[in-house]
Design a protein around this motif. Sequence first.
Motif, mmCIF file in Angstrom:
data_model
loop_
_atom_site.group_PDB
_atom_site.id
_atom_site.type_symbol
_atom_site.label_atom_id
_atom_site.label_comp_id
_atom_site.label_asym_id
_atom_site.label_seq_id
_atom_site.Cartn_x
_atom_site.Cartn_y
_atom_site.Cartn_z
ATOM 1 N N HIS A 129 33.485 7.046 23.392
ATOM 2 C CA HIS A 129 33.227 7.642 24.695
ATOM 3 C C HIS A 129 31.887 8.349 24.574
ATOM 4 C CE1 HIS A 129 33.546 10.485 28.087
ATOM 5 N NE2 HIS A 129 34.400 9.621 28.605
ATOM 6 N N SER A 132 31.437 12.262 25.411
ATOM 7 C CA SER A 132 32.199 13.172 24.554
ATOM 8 C C SER A 132 31.796 13.041 23.092
ATOM 9 C CB SER A 132 33.705 12.930 24.705
ATOM 10 O OG SER A 132 34.048 11.614 24.329
ATOM 11 N N ASN A 133 31.434 11.833 22.660
ATOM 12 C CA ASN A 133 30.958 11.651 21.290
ATOM 13 C C ASN A 133 29.650 12.397 21.066
ATOM 14 O OD1 ASN A 133 31.967 8.139 21.338
ATOM 15 N ND2 ASN A 133 33.188 9.966 20.913
ATOM 16 N N LEU A 135 28.606 14.947 22.840
ATOM 17 C CA LEU A 135 28.902 16.373 22.950
ATOM 18 C C LEU A 135 29.502 16.905 21.647
ATOM 19 C CD1 LEU A 135 28.751 18.720 24.938
ATOM 20 C CD2 LEU A 135 31.085 18.161 25.665
ATOM 21 N N SER A 136 30.341 16.108 20.997
ATOM 22 C CA SER A 136 30.922 16.519 19.716
ATOM 23 C C SER A 136 29.836 16.756 18.670
ATOM 24 C CB SER A 136 31.898 15.452 19.204
ATOM 25 O OG SER A 136 33.065 15.408 19.986
ATOM 26 N N THR A 179 36.574 13.975 15.591
ATOM 27 C CA THR A 179 36.252 13.139 16.755
ATOM 28 C C THR A 179 35.230 12.048 16.443
ATOM 29 O OG1 THR A 179 34.611 14.791 17.397
ATOM 30 C CG2 THR A 179 36.789 14.951 18.424
ATOM 31 N N THR A 180 34.219 12.397 15.658
ATOM 32 C CA THR A 180 33.135 11.440 15.393
ATOM 33 C C THR A 180 32.825 11.266 13.905
ATOM 34 O OG1 THR A 180 31.441 13.166 15.551
ATOM 35 C CG2 THR A 180 32.008 11.981 17.584
ATOM 36 N N TYR A 257 26.253 11.541 30.706
ATOM 37 C CA TYR A 257 27.525 11.626 31.439
ATOM 38 C C TYR A 257 27.543 10.644 32.613
ATOM 39 C CZ TYR A 257 31.223 13.418 34.422
ATOM 40 O OH TYR A 257 32.338 13.518 35.225
#
Length: 274
Positions: A129, A132-133, A135-136, A179-180, A257
């Motif tokens: 994603h 979100s990736n 942002l992580s 997450t990543t 986004y």
Amino acid sequence: MSAFMGEVVGTMILILFGGGVVAGANLKKTFSFNGGWIVITIAWGLAVTMGVFAVGSISGAHLNPAVTIGLALNGDFPWGDVPGYIVAQIIGGFLGGVLVYLHYLPHWRATDDEGAKLAVFSTSPAIPHSFSNLLSEVIGTFILVLGLLFIGANKFTEGLNPIAVGLLIVVIGMSLGGTTGYAINPARDLGPRIAHFLLPIHGKGKSGWDYAWIPILGPIMGGSLGSIFYQIFFAGKLSIMLWIVLAVNIIILIIVYLLGKKEKMNMESSKAAA
């Protein structure tokens, strides 16, 4: 040893230990197979500690373009030296990846999982994603650079600073890395990914270049934001440059986004048409 070579050697040590623990946990027929996330995060923290101990007195042991840029934004490092440091870090990451490949030479053929092999060298998202990736990686590197700056503001008994930095890496990995895979370092991802692309790894599959921009851009954004946050809230400094960097980061996040939302809508439309 020059500062350039210091960054090469320090980053090579970082990847040898960091990539090495992932190889041990991912590649079959190693005694450490399936070692798990806790083992990986602790070893990555120790990898950073060893890299800092090795070359801290030579180059400052940035070992990370996001750290170099963050320190330059904070006024602690000359901008003229930034390109050379980044090149050295990528070279060191590549060499570290080559050493990991050679160390585990018979185990690549024993492992069928292409993703497990790629993970030794570079990161990938648990759930793809883009926003979100990204942002992580931004958040993880934000707290990394902010942490380095407030750790540096404290007085430690000689030799304890690298340990504090290593613990920071451990807690980032345990808390935010799921997450990543927490690249939080463009050279840590790009250098070894190039090694994966070039090396004759048995059954290696693709090198994941479609994702590679996230662990490059995200850490640079996060590192710059960490530096800005420190200057504003810890040092009480404001400048036009800080506002410009903040605005650029916000614009990039908005663009990613919107592009991700558009991509999702296109995928849903394709499925409906099919």
